[in-house]
Design an enzyme around this catalytic site. Structure first.
Site, short mmCIF file in Angstrom:
data_model
loop_
_atom_site.label_atom_id
_atom_site.label_comp_id
_atom_site.label_asym_id
_atom_site.label_seq_id
_atom_site.Cartn_x
_atom_site.Cartn_y
_atom_site.Cartn_z
N GLY A 123 -18.77 33.81 -6.79
CA GLY A 123 -17.85 32.69 -7.00
C GLY A 123 -18.25 31.42 -6.28
CB VAL A 125 -16.27 25.81 -2.67
CG1 VAL A 125 -15.76 24.83 -3.71
CG2 VAL A 125 -15.67 25.51 -1.30
CB THR A 126 -11.90 29.43 -2.60
OG1 THR A 126 -10.49 29.35 -2.85
CG2 THR A 126 -12.17 30.50 -1.55
CG HIS A 128 -9.71 31.75 2.60
ND1 HIS A 128 -9.15 32.31 1.47
CD2 HIS A 128 -11.02 32.08 2.57
CE1 HIS A 128 -10.09 32.96 0.79
NE2 HIS A 128 -11.23 32.81 1.43
N GLY A 191 -12.94 37.07 -5.04
CA GLY A 191 -14.39 37.04 -4.89
C GLY A 191 -14.82 38.28 -4.13
N GLY A 202 -12.53 40.03 -1.22
CA GLY A 202 -11.35 40.51 -1.92
C GLY A 202 -10.55 39.42 -2.60
CG LEU A 203 -6.33 40.09 -3.39
CD1 LEU A 203 -5.05 39.32 -3.05
CD2 LEU A 203 -5.99 41.21 -4.38
CB ALA A 204 -7.20 34.32 -1.19
CB CYS A 220 -12.76 28.93 -8.40
SG CYS A 220 -11.75 29.81 -7.17
#
Length: 288
Positions: A123, A125-126, A128, A191, A202-204, A220
């Site tokens: 994936g 960029v994201t 958190h 991701g 994992g997931l966010a 993303c």
């Protein structure tokens, strides 16, 4: 959004919750799977439940990789390899995938507003940050399905069930795009990385997240869609202002419950083995 029967009481309760303890009276207990049609004894899954704490990304990342190595060693020795799940929140941070491009950063990488890490997950960029629940399943797919597409769909399924059962929010998948969506708003990013069929990352799920930092990136790598949160979706509907802490609590319990159901696991909470994981770190611009 569609309102489901039996959820109005829960939603109304979100307006009146007050936290009296910084740890939210966390109690070590097991969360059993709820599929009464399955009469097999469920596999156990160790759970490190830090959902109400902000954990520095680098420490959680290193922790995941150490658990993966431990599991790979067990497999090489033909020993039982139990599943693990970590649930937490992160201090503000941007993460990039293996092949992520800096074109999706709306800032100078050398003058980033938060730490930036290039990781080995898939994936783009994201972001958190506080108010976002992050779930890191570190599971042995040999005990489930040795199929990465299946695994991604199961992570999506967890979030879809959480939104439906706990918040009366109708979410869906979009063809060709990984993650969970409500209309054109992405509420959960996914991701993963898999090594010898052991998963990590994992997931966010955006619960009460301040979405402003998403404006400084192309989340993303998707330019024509928005990022949303559970809080935003509820307050844009007919529920008015809702309590942040209660939202986090409800989403946390629901995530563990639905994870347990989807993967047919019995969750067993455990203490964090290394207290240093909980300590903050100095700010850094970029680490690959």
């Amino acid at each position: 959004m569609e309102l489901l029967n039996g959820v109005e009481t829960l939603i109304s309760g979100l307006h009146h919750h007050h936290r009296t303890n910084a740890k939210r009276n966390r109690v070590a207990r097991s969360v059993k799977i709820l599929n009464s049609g399955n009469h097999q004894i469920p596999r156990k899954c160790q759970c490190f439940d830090l959902y109400d704490q902000l954990i520095p990304y680098k420490k959680a990342w290193s922790w995941q990789k150490s658990i993966v190595e431990e599991k790979k060693t067990l497999i090489d020795r033909n020993q039982d390899c139990p599943d693990t799940v970590i649930l937490l929140q992160h201090s503000p941070v941007y993460t990039m995938g293996t092949a992520s491009t800096e074109d999706y950063l709306n800032f100078d990488i050398m003058d980033a507003p938060f730490d930036v890490y290039r990781t080995e997950r898939g994936g783009e960029v994201t972001y958190h940050g506080p108010g976002q629940l992050v779930m890191y399943p570190i599971i042995n797919l040999r005990n489930h399905e040795m199929d990465l597409h299946w695994y991604l769909r199961m992570l999506e399924e967890i979030v879809i069930r959480v939104l439906s059962s706990s918040f009366s929010i109708k979410a869906s998948r979009l063809d060709g795009l990984t993650g969970v969506w409500v209309g054109d708003q992405k509420v959960a990013a996914i991701g993963i990385r898999v090594s010898k069929w052991i998963t990590y990352h994992g997931l966010a799920l955006n619960v009460t997240t301040d979405l402003t930092p998403f404006n400084w990136i192309v989340p993303c790598g998707i330019k024509d869609r928005k990022v949303g949160s559970i809080k935003g979706l509820l307050e844009d509907g007919e529920h008015g202002k809702v309590d942040d802490l209660m939202l986090i609590d409800v989403a946390h319990e629901s995530l563990l419950k639905k994870f347990s159901e989807v993967f047919q696991l019995q969750i067993e909470r455990q203490a964090v083995p290394d207290p240093k994981i909980l300590k903050a770190e100095p700010f850094k611009r970029l680490e690959c």
